[in-house]
Enzyme design. Structure first.
Site, PDB file in Angstrom:
ATOM      1  N   ASP A 226      34.638  47.110  38.438  1.00  0.00           N
ATOM      2  CA  ASP A 226      35.808  47.404  39.247  1.00  0.00           C
ATOM      3  C   ASP A 226      36.267  46.067  39.828  1.00  0.00           C
ATOM      4  O   ASP A 226      35.496  45.112  39.906  1.00  0.00           O
ATOM      5  CB  ASP A 226      35.507  48.443  40.342  1.00  0.00           C
ATOM      6  CG  ASP A 226      36.800  49.072  40.862  1.00  0.00           C
ATOM      7  OD1 ASP A 226      37.896  48.537  40.555  1.00  0.00           O
ATOM      8  OD2 ASP A 226      36.732  50.098  41.573  1.00  0.00           O
TER       9      ASP A 226
HETATM   10  C1  BGC Z   1      40.235  50.408  41.937  1.00  0.00           C
HETATM   11  C2  BGC Z   1      40.248  50.751  40.463  1.00  0.00           C
HETATM   12  C3  BGC Z   1      41.433  50.076  39.818  1.00  0.00           C
HETATM   13  C4  BGC Z   1      41.332  48.589  40.049  1.00  0.00           C
HETATM   14  C5  BGC Z   1      42.445  47.783  39.427  1.00  0.00           C
HETATM   15  C6  BGC Z   1      40.341  48.921  42.192  1.00  0.00           C
HETATM   16  O1  BGC Z   1      40.586  48.680  43.536  1.00  0.00           O
HETATM   17  O2  BGC Z   1      39.059  50.911  42.528  1.00  0.00           O
HETATM   18  O3  BGC Z   1      40.288  52.130  40.299  1.00  0.00           O
HETATM   19  O4  BGC Z   1      41.493  50.417  38.472  1.00  0.00           O
HETATM   20  O5  BGC Z   1      41.366  48.342  41.450  1.00  0.00           O
HETATM   21  O6  BGC Z   1      43.629  47.961  40.116  1.00  0.00           O
END
Ligand code: BGC
Length: 753
Positions: free
Chosen positions: A275
């Site tokens: 993530d």
């Molecule tokens: C989120 C993810 C997301 C990623 C990219 C993170 O803060 O938890 O779900 O895909 O950001 O934007």
């Protein structure tokens, strides 16, 4: 034999890059001139090994970490392109600057917003899940994306979780069944689905430092099945690690979850993606199963001579360790193989199409999903459907009737080409003699901006709460019907990433508005827009309640479709609506998320396997406001007695349970027939019943259909922590046929020998 490179954008690129001087773009190339890794006719594993063998150490490092906010590096020398990712999971995110979250300012990246995944879950329609995946995959392809960051399949453990709207409900079976076709639909486009957030990411507060403590059985029975199905049935090409910790190790480099379970037990052959900002330790990132690092805090390209992405754990720090001999290259080659495999499936797949963007087919898909996801929670006296051709004067009240909901909520926020508000949808549908008037009723969050995308709406309102209620009440007195449209709104703490809700109640004084309206007009419909259960202290005073979700571009059309009866509601709740927060075991038995803390905070899932209806089913003194699986229709369905084709089964056999369902009302409608299994006697305590099958059928008035479920031993088993495996114990089982988890229509038993 002579093979020809198929002419696609990618093939032309390869021809241009790799065979300069030998062949020009558009010319056919003999197979013997072409390296194996560029030959789409060769088996993927052969191509992977060939490419791997040609790459330098530095090139290998390049492709396992980000080079911009949403892309990872390629190998230009070999014509191996970058991997471009996008959020996900409800539409294709607008383009941001290379190194910043700020908008790139493109004018051609306004997408179709599909309904939030909770709405998809509420359709209980696996065909629509496939249509969703196919459609969003087409949008991704058109926009040049190789990986869609979704779907999210984390289990709904508490109604306060700010991200429940991005997930598929409280039941592992439902989540698995709906996630698989979504993934397949996306990947049919040659776009990877990146299933998130693996695992145990069930609330947002302290998400980076929550260490989840959960027993092994609960992990396997509740929190892993949707991920397992995504891998083994959906064949997902990517998985995203979660922010939180498990066994005191961050999930993005968690040896047990990634190496032991995902890669070893489940044979996952795709890439594990961190993530954004979820990677914390170089050694763990190297050894514990992470393949691609994204979003680690950097100061961007602006400072220093060296690209800040080089400071990522899986960049120079890793390279240095290899060069110094501190670590070998075995893990690196495994990561690179996985990334190459991902590329051959996506960015280097010459057979993938060109996709389509904002097509009417996509709007139509969004509307169908919205139509089937809306849940009719209550309909006393048949107030709904409304005759919108002859309704006289309709008063619509509430900020959510006019507020654009596609902007906000965190990473799933979108920039849309169009969004029909509920008020506009109702106005569009109402007959020419019908008067539709509007009153604000309350002020929620008038702002409309996320990450530089603005709704362009001016919702400023200076009148006091009392004045707004007084106006709405006055207008309600002579209205033929009042529709209150409120709920949550994807603002901070109202269904939004990185925050949880503060309470189960509706915010912004909405309960007062609803009570005041109910006191002057008995023909009151409440439309709750949210991705979560909310408290409804006024429920006995309101005859009709609809649960609408964050439906996206077609929200207003879908809501009007159901209010008017053009579409007969057929959504069913994918989670329990508790009457009180204390009825939810995460809150009753402990602090669900801990107080805001800098240090790691242990959160124990004390309720174990008893999540959602598994909890309410066994509490004699708890009655949910609305149970899991609940949803009414404008018609009625009668169930016959279920029959079983054999009263006993062997462990490697099956039994089939069938039931006749008849539409006994006067409208065509769809019903979700639910199968729950109950184990009469077991060596370990088990839930009263568990969902193990469902089927959505459509019936015209008077029509009967037979619905059959084939039950195998899998559906009877539980996870035995002593044996570290699944176990179906011989004995008597009940197959329960139901219209909701609390509305049982029949039961039949059989024996497992
Ligand atoms: C989120 C993810 C997301 C990623 C990219 C993170 O803060 O938890 O779900 O895909 O950001 O934007």
């Amino acid at each position: 034999m002579i093979h020809f490179i198929k002419v696609s954008g990618w093939a032309l690129l390869c021809a241009g890059m790799c065979f300069m001087g030998q062949a020009s773009a558009g010319q056919t190339l003999a197979a013997q001139e072409r390296p194996v890794y560029l030959d789409p006719e060769k088996p993927v594993e052969e191509r992977v090994e060939d490419a791997l063998g040609r790459m330098t150490l530095e090139e290998k490092i390049k492709i396992i970490h980000a080079q911009s906010k949403f892309s990872s590096g390629g190998v230009p020398r070999l014509g191996i392109p970058e991997v471009w990712t996008t959020d996900g999971p409800h539409g294709i995110r607008p383009e941001v600057l290379w190194d910043e979250w700020d908008q790139a300012g493109w004018t051609n990246d306004s997408c179709v917003a599909f309904p939030a995944l909770t709405c998809l879950a509420a359709t209980w329609n696996t065909e629509l899940a496939h249509l969703y995946g196919k459609s969003i995959g087409e949008e991704a392809t058109y926009r040049g994306k190789d990986m869609l960051l979704g779907p999210g399949v984390n289990i709904y453990r508490t109604p306060l979780n700010g991200r429940n709207f991005e997930y598929i409900g409280e039941d592992p079976y439902l989540a698995a069944e709906m996630a698989v076709p979504y993934i397949q639909g996306v990947q049919e486009n040659g776009v990877a689905a990146c299933v998130k957030h693996f695992a145990l990411n069930n609330h947002e507060v302290n998400r980076h430092n929550t260490n989840v403590i959960v027993d092994e059985r609960t992990l396997h029975e509740i929190y892993l099945p949707a991920f397992k199905a995504a891998v083994q049935k959906g064949h997902a090409w990517a998985i995203m690690g979660a922010y939180n910790l498990y066994r005191n190790q961050h999930c993005c480099h968690n040896s047990f979850l990634l190496n032991d379970i995902l890669k070893e037990d489940w044979n996952f052959d795709g890439a594990v993606v961190s993530d954004w900002g979820g990677t914390h330790d170089t050694d763990e990132a190297i050894r514990n199963g992470l393949d691609m690092e994204f979003g680690t805090g950097t100061d961007g390209l602006r400072s220093g001579a060296r690209n800040a992405y080089d400071s990522y754990h899986l960049a120079f720090p890793y390279l240095e360790k290899i060069r110094s001999g501190e670590v070998g290259t075995e893990e690196l080659d495994d990561k690179v193989r996985r990334v190459l495999r991902l590329m051959f499936r996506t960015s280097m797949n010459p057979y993938r199409g060109f996709g389509s963007f904002c097509s009417e087919a996509h709007y139509s898909a969004a509307r169908q999903i919205g139509d089937e996801g809306i849940v009719l929670l209550k309909n006393e006296g048949g107030l709904l459907p409304l005759d919108l051709d002859n309704a006289g004067k309709i008063l619509v009240v509430g900020e959510n009737a006019i507020k654009m909901m596609t902007v906000g909520g965190g990473s799933s926020s979108l920039k849309v080409q169009r969004e029909i508000s509920p008020l506009d949808g109702i106005r569009e549908r109402a007959g020419k003699d019908v008067e539709v008037v509007y009153a604000r009723g309350y002020v929620g969050d008038p702002s409309g901006e996320y990450n530089g995308v603005t709704t362009g709406q001016n919702l400023q309102e200076d009148r006091s709460a009392e004045e707004l209620i007084a106006e709405a009440v006055e207008m309600a007195k002579d209205a033929d019907c009042v529709i209150f449209i409120g709920g949550l709104n994807k603002s901070w703490k109202q269904d939004c990433e990185n925050s949880d809700r503060a309470s189960l109640g509706l915010p912004y004084g909405q309960d007062d508005v609803i009570e005041a309206l109910a006191a002057v007009n008995p023909r009151l419909v409440v439309v709750n827009i949210s991705g979560n259960a909310v408290a409804m202290p006024w429920i006995d005073k309101v005859p009709a309640v609809l649960q609408a979700w964050f439906i996206g571009s077609e929200a207003g059309h879908s809501i009007a479709d159901v209010l008017s009866g053009d579409v007969n509601p057929s959504g069913k709740l994918p989670f329990t609506f508790p009457a009180r927060l204390e009825d939810c075991p995460a809150h009753l038995l402990g602090d669900y998320c801990g107080k805001s803390a800098k240090d790691t905070v242990d959160i124990e899932y004390k309720e174990g396997i008893y999540v959602g209806y598994r909890w309410t089913d066994r509490q004699k003194n708890i009655k949910p406001l609305f149970p899991f699986g609940h949803g009414l229709s404008y018609t009625s369905f009668a169930y016959g007695n279920p029959v079983v084709d054999s009263s006993s089964m062997t462990a490697d056999g099956t039994v089939t349970v069938s039931v006749d369902v008849t539409n006994t009302g006067s409208r065509e409608g769809k019903e979700v027939v639910q199968l729950y299994i109950s184990d009469r006697k077991s060596s370990l305590p088990r839930p009263v019943k568990e969902l193990k099958g469902f089927r959505k059928i459509s019936l015209v008035p008077g029509e009967t259909k037979t619905v059959s479920f084939t039950i195998s031993a899998d559906a009877l088993s539980f996870y035995d922590p002593q044996k570290h495996g699944w176990e179906a114990e011989p004995g008597k089982f009940d197959a329960i046929i139901a219209s909701s988890s609390a509305d049982i229509r029949g039961k039949v038993s059989f024996v497992l020998q």
